[in-house]
Design a protein around this motif. Structure first.
Motif, PDB file in Angstrom:
ATOM      1  N   ILE A  42      46.196  71.598  41.078  1.00  0.00           N
ATOM      2  CA  ILE A  42      46.482  72.655  40.114  1.00  0.00           C
ATOM      3  C   ILE A  42      47.952  72.542  39.712  1.00  0.00           C
ATOM      4  N   HIS A  43      48.191  72.385  38.419  1.00  0.00           N
ATOM      5  CA  HIS A  43      49.570  72.307  37.923  1.00  0.00           C
ATOM      6  C   HIS A  43      49.876  73.555  37.111  1.00  0.00           C
ATOM      7  N   ILE A  45      53.309  80.563  24.696  1.00  0.00           N
ATOM      8  CA  ILE A  45      52.098  80.419  25.507  1.00  0.00           C
ATOM      9  C   ILE A  45      52.455  79.635  26.764  1.00  0.00           C
ATOM     10  N   ILE A  46      51.995  80.116  27.911  1.00  0.00           N
ATOM     11  CA  ILE A  46      52.058  79.327  29.138  1.00  0.00           C
ATOM     12  C   ILE A  46      50.640  79.074  29.610  1.00  0.00           C
ATOM     13  N   GLY A  47      50.484  78.122  30.511  1.00  0.00           N
ATOM     14  CA  GLY A  47      49.128  77.797  30.947  1.00  0.00           C
ATOM     15  C   GLY A  47      49.100  77.222  32.350  1.00  0.00           C
ATOM     16  N   ALA A  48      47.880  76.916  32.779  1.00  0.00           N
ATOM     17  CA  ALA A  48      47.648  76.245  34.061  1.00  0.00           C
ATOM     18  C   ALA A  48      46.590  75.175  33.838  1.00  0.00           C
ATOM     19  N   THR A  49      46.669  74.091  34.604  1.00  0.00           N
ATOM     20  CA  THR A  49      45.788  72.943  34.420  1.00  0.00           C
ATOM     21  C   THR A  49      45.284  72.440  35.763  1.00  0.00           C
ATOM     22  N   ALA A  50      43.976  72.312  35.885  1.00  0.00           N
ATOM     23  CA  ALA A  50      43.375  71.653  37.045  1.00  0.00           C
ATOM     24  C   ALA A  50      42.973  70.249  36.620  1.00  0.00           C
ATOM     25  N   HIS A  51      43.387  69.254  37.388  1.00  0.00           N
ATOM     26  CA  HIS A  51      43.127  67.863  37.012  1.00  0.00           C
ATOM     27  C   HIS A  51      42.963  67.021  38.262  1.00  0.00           C
ATOM     28  N   PHE A  52      42.367  65.840  38.083  1.00  0.00           N
ATOM     29  CA  PHE A  52      42.286  64.878  39.175  1.00  0.00           C
ATOM     30  C   PHE A  52      43.669  64.262  39.390  1.00  0.00           C
ATOM     31  N   ALA A  53      44.030  64.081  40.660  1.00  0.00           N
ATOM     32  CA  ALA A  53      45.379  63.651  41.009  1.00  0.00           C
ATOM     33  C   ALA A  53      45.465  62.129  41.044  1.00  0.00           C
ATOM     34  N   THR A  54      45.790  61.522  39.930  1.00  0.00           N
ATOM     35  CA  THR A  54      45.963  60.074  39.840  1.00  0.00           C
ATOM     36  C   THR A  54      47.403  59.703  40.182  1.00  0.00           C
ATOM     37  N   ALA A  55      47.666  58.402  40.188  1.00  0.00           N
ATOM     38  CA  ALA A  55      48.990  57.924  40.568  1.00  0.00           C
ATOM     39  C   ALA A  55      50.051  58.331  39.554  1.00  0.00           C
ATOM     40  N   LEU A  66      51.981  60.933  37.582  1.00  0.00           N
ATOM     41  CA  LEU A  66      52.231  62.339  37.880  1.00  0.00           C
ATOM     42  C   LEU A  66      51.686  63.260  36.791  1.00  0.00           C
ATOM     43  N   ASP A  67      50.827  64.203  37.198  1.00  0.00           N
ATOM     44  CA  ASP A  67      50.275  65.249  36.323  1.00  0.00           C
ATOM     45  C   ASP A  67      49.629  64.678  35.069  1.00  0.00           C
ATOM     46  N   ALA A  68      49.032  63.488  35.184  1.00  0.00           N
ATOM     47  CA  ALA A  68      48.426  62.845  34.020  1.00  0.00           C
ATOM     48  C   ALA A  68      46.973  62.455  34.258  1.00  0.00           C
ATOM     49  N   GLY A  69      46.365  62.970  35.324  1.00  0.00           N
ATOM     50  CA  GLY A  69      44.976  62.639  35.605  1.00  0.00           C
ATOM     51  C   GLY A  69      44.015  63.361  34.689  1.00  0.00           C
ATOM     52  N   PRO A  70      42.737  62.981  34.713  1.00  0.00           N
ATOM     53  CA  PRO A  70      41.729  63.631  33.861  1.00  0.00           C
ATOM     54  C   PRO A  70      41.704  65.141  34.073  1.00  0.00           C
ATOM     55  N   ILE A  71      41.768  65.884  32.982  1.00  0.00           N
ATOM     56  CA  ILE A  71      41.842  67.342  33.037  1.00  0.00           C
ATOM     57  C   ILE A  71      40.445  67.930  33.164  1.00  0.00           C
ATOM     58  N   ILE A  72      40.277  68.821  34.141  1.00  0.00           N
ATOM     59  CA  ILE A  72      38.993  69.477  34.384  1.00  0.00           C
ATOM     60  C   ILE A  72      38.923  70.823  33.688  1.00  0.00           C
ATOM     61  N   ASP A  73      39.992  71.613  33.796  1.00  0.00           N
ATOM     62  CA  ASP A  73      39.989  72.943  33.179  1.00  0.00           C
ATOM     63  C   ASP A  73      41.420  73.387  32.895  1.00  0.00           C
ATOM     64  N   GLN A  74      41.563  74.255  31.881  1.00  0.00           N
ATOM     65  CA  GLN A  74      42.853  74.829  31.518  1.00  0.00           C
ATOM     66  C   GLN A  74      42.659  76.259  31.026  1.00  0.00           C
ATOM     67  N   ALA A  75      43.726  77.053  31.114  1.00  0.00           N
ATOM     68  CA  ALA A  75      43.729  78.397  30.547  1.00  0.00           C
ATOM     69  C   ALA A  75      45.157  78.738  30.158  1.00  0.00           C
ATOM     70  N   VAL A 117      41.793  78.982  37.094  1.00  0.00           N
ATOM     71  CA  VAL A 117      41.536  77.610  36.662  1.00  0.00           C
ATOM     72  C   VAL A 117      41.159  76.727  37.848  1.00  0.00           C
ATOM     73  N   LEU A 118      41.876  76.856  38.964  1.00  0.00           N
ATOM     74  CA  LEU A 118      41.563  76.035  40.130  1.00  0.00           C
ATOM     75  C   LEU A 118      40.190  76.381  40.677  1.00  0.00           C
ATOM     76  N   ALA A 119      39.866  77.672  40.756  1.00  0.00           N
ATOM     77  CA  ALA A 119      38.559  78.078  41.294  1.00  0.00           C
ATOM     78  C   ALA A 119      37.422  77.538  40.434  1.00  0.00           C
ATOM     79  N   ARG A 120      37.572  77.581  39.119  1.00  0.00           N
ATOM     80  CA  ARG A 120      36.521  77.048  38.244  1.00  0.00           C
ATOM     81  C   ARG A 120      36.363  75.553  38.429  1.00  0.00           C
ATOM     82  N   ALA A 121      37.477  74.837  38.474  1.00  0.00           N
ATOM     83  CA  ALA A 121      37.412  73.385  38.629  1.00  0.00           C
ATOM     84  C   ALA A 121      36.757  72.999  39.950  1.00  0.00           C
ATOM     85  N   VAL A 122      37.112  73.709  41.012  1.00  0.00           N
ATOM     86  CA  VAL A 122      36.519  73.414  42.320  1.00  0.00           C
ATOM     87  C   VAL A 122      35.026  73.697  42.298  1.00  0.00           C
ATOM     88  N   ARG A 123      34.618  74.826  41.728  1.00  0.00           N
ATOM     89  CA  ARG A 123      33.190  75.172  41.680  1.00  0.00           C
ATOM     90  C   ARG A 123      32.398  74.145  40.873  1.00  0.00           C
TER      91      ARG A 123
END
Length: 367
Positions: free
Chosen positions: A273-274, A297-307, A309-318, A342-348
C-alpha cells in the motif's frame, strides 16, 4: 491502470455417462450462445503424464503444479465446499468460451459465474470462472484428471491458466514498521470474517506494534534491519515464509525497500500500500510533497511490489479532495482512511482470485 470487466453467467449440467469431455471448435460470446451454435465438436484428449510439481506442498502433502505459466493446483483433494476459480488468459480468438464451457460440462461441473474481458489493444482475452465440481464424473478426489484436460485445452489456445480450490484457505503474512492503521484494519476485518485467510504471523523491523499482535493473538516476529544486515534479514523472512507455507505477503506500511532478488521471487504474491495516487509522488514523504505542490486530490494505491519502486501493477486506487485549508496533518488523516480501504479491497480481491496481471497492468474482476 485497472481494466473494466464484463460479466456473464452460464451453467453446465452433469452428463449421463462418464466420458472424455467434448471441446467446441466453433466460437462465440457469450458461452451459452456458442454452445447452441456449435455443431462440430472434437473430444478432448486426457493426458496421462503428470505435470511437474512447483511451489509449496498443499495441506494434504501434495504439490501444486504449473500450468503454462500461471499454474494450477494438482493433486489437492478438496473435502468440502467443492467450488473452484479458474483464471484464463490467451490471445483473443474464436472458440475459447465455448471450449472451456464444454470441457467443464463434459466433466459434470456446474459453472456458477463467469466474467470476461477482451483488451482490444493487446488482443488479449481474460476470463474468471467459478464452478462447482461436487458432481464431477471422475469423483471430487480425482481433480488431477480435470487439470490435465485443462492443460491440453490451454495448449490449443496458447492459454495461461490458474486453478484455485476455494476450500484451500490461503495463508497471509503481514509486514509492518511503525504505522498501525493498516495493520489494525486488516486484523479487524480478518476477525470479523471479511478476509477469508489465515494469518500465521506478523513481521516488523521495529518492536512498536507487538502489542497489537498480542491483542489479536497473532505471533509477532521482530526482525531489525540496517545496511549491513539487509541480506540476512531478507533471508530470515524468506525462511519464515517457507516454513509457514505463506501464499500472500502484505506490506501494510512496511517502510523498507526489498532487494531486486527478493522482489523478483515474490512480487506476484506481494501487495504493497503506497500513500499516494501513483504514479504521482512515489517514494518517501508523499503527503509532504503533495502539500508543497498544492494538489487538490490525494490518493492511495495498492500494487504488486516489483523491483522498480512503487511501479508494480496497480490493483486498486482511491482519492479524496483537498483544499487550501488542509495541512499536512489533515492530508495524512484523510490519506489513512484511503489506505485502509484500498489495501483491504486489494487483499480481498487477491484472496478470491480476482486479479490478473498483464503488461504491468491488472484486470480486476471486482466483487
Amino acid at each position: 491502470m485497472q481494466l473494466l470487466a464484463g460479466s456473464s453467467r452460464s451453467a453446465a449440467r452433469r452428463p449421463s455417462a462418464v466420458e472424455a469431455p467434448a471441446v467446441s471448435r466453433i466460437s462465440g460470446r457469450p458461452a451459452c450462445t456458442a454452445a447452441r451454435r456449435a455443431s462440430h465438436v472434437q473430444p478432448a484428449r486426457v493426458a496421462h503424464a503428470s505435470t511437474p510439481a512447483t511451489e509449496r506442498a498443499n495441506g494434504n502433502g501434495s504439490s501444486p503444479t504449473q500450468g503454462s505459466p500461471l499454474g494450477s493446483i494438482d493433486g489437492f483433494v478438496p473435502q468440502a465446499g467443492l467450488t473452484a476459480n479458474l483464471l484464463l488468459q490467451c490471445p483473443d480468438q474464436k472458440g475459447v468460451i465455448a471450449a472451456v464451457s464444454q470441457l467443464l460440462y463434459g466433466f459434470g461441473c456446474n459453472i456458477v459465474s463467469s466474467d470476461q474481458f477482451t483488451d482490444s489493444i493487446s488482443n488479449q482475452f481474460f476470463q474468471r470462472i467459478t464452478f462447482d465440481f461436487s458432481e464431477i464424473v471422475i469423483g471430487p478426489g480425482n481433480t488431477a484428471v480435470l487439470e490435465r484436460a485443462i492443460g491440453e485445452l490451454a495448449s490449443r489456445f496458447r492459454m495461461k491458466w490458474k486453478l484455485a480450490y476455494k476450500n484451500k484457505i490461503k495463508r497471509l503474512a503481514i509486514l509492518v514498521s511503525k504505522q498501525d492503521h493498516c495493520l489494525y484494519d486488516l486484523l479487524i476485518r480478518h476477525r470479523s470474517g471479511e478476509l477469508r485467510c489465515e494469518i500465521p504471523f506478523i513481521i516488523s523491523n521495529h518492536p512498536d506494534l507487538k502489542h497489537i499482535a498480542d491483542t489479536f493473538g497473532v505471533p509477532f516476529h521482530h526482525m531489525p534491519i540496517d545496511k549491513s544486515s539487509k541480506d540476512s534479514q531478507e533471508k530470515a523472512i524468506e525462511d519464515l515464509l517457507a516454513k509457514e507455507q505463506i501464499d500472500v505477503l502484505i506490506l501494510a506500511r512496511y517502510m523498507q525497500i526489498f532487494t531486486t532478488g527478493f522482489c523478483e521471487r515474490h512480487w506476484e504474491h506481494t501487495i504493497n500500500i503506497h500513500h499516494s495516487f501513483l504514479p504521482a509522488f512515489e517514494g518517501a514523504r508523499p503527503y509532504h510533497r503533495a502539500h508543497e505542490r498544492g494538489v487538490k486530490i490525494i490518493g492511495a494505491t495498492a500494487h504488486f511490489a516489483t523491483a522498480e519502486l512503487d511501479a508494480g501493477p496497480i490493483i486498486d486506487q482511491a482519492v479524496s479532495r483537498i483544499t487550501h485549508r488542509d495541512s499536512v496533518d489533515d492530508m495524512i488523516r484523510k490519506g489513512k482512511d484511503l489506505e485502509r480501504l484500498v489495501l483491504a479491497r486489494a487483499v480481498r480481491w487477491h484472496l478470491d482470485d480476482r486479479v490478473m496481471v498483464y503488461n504491468n497492468k491488472t484486470v480486476v474482476f471486482e466483487d
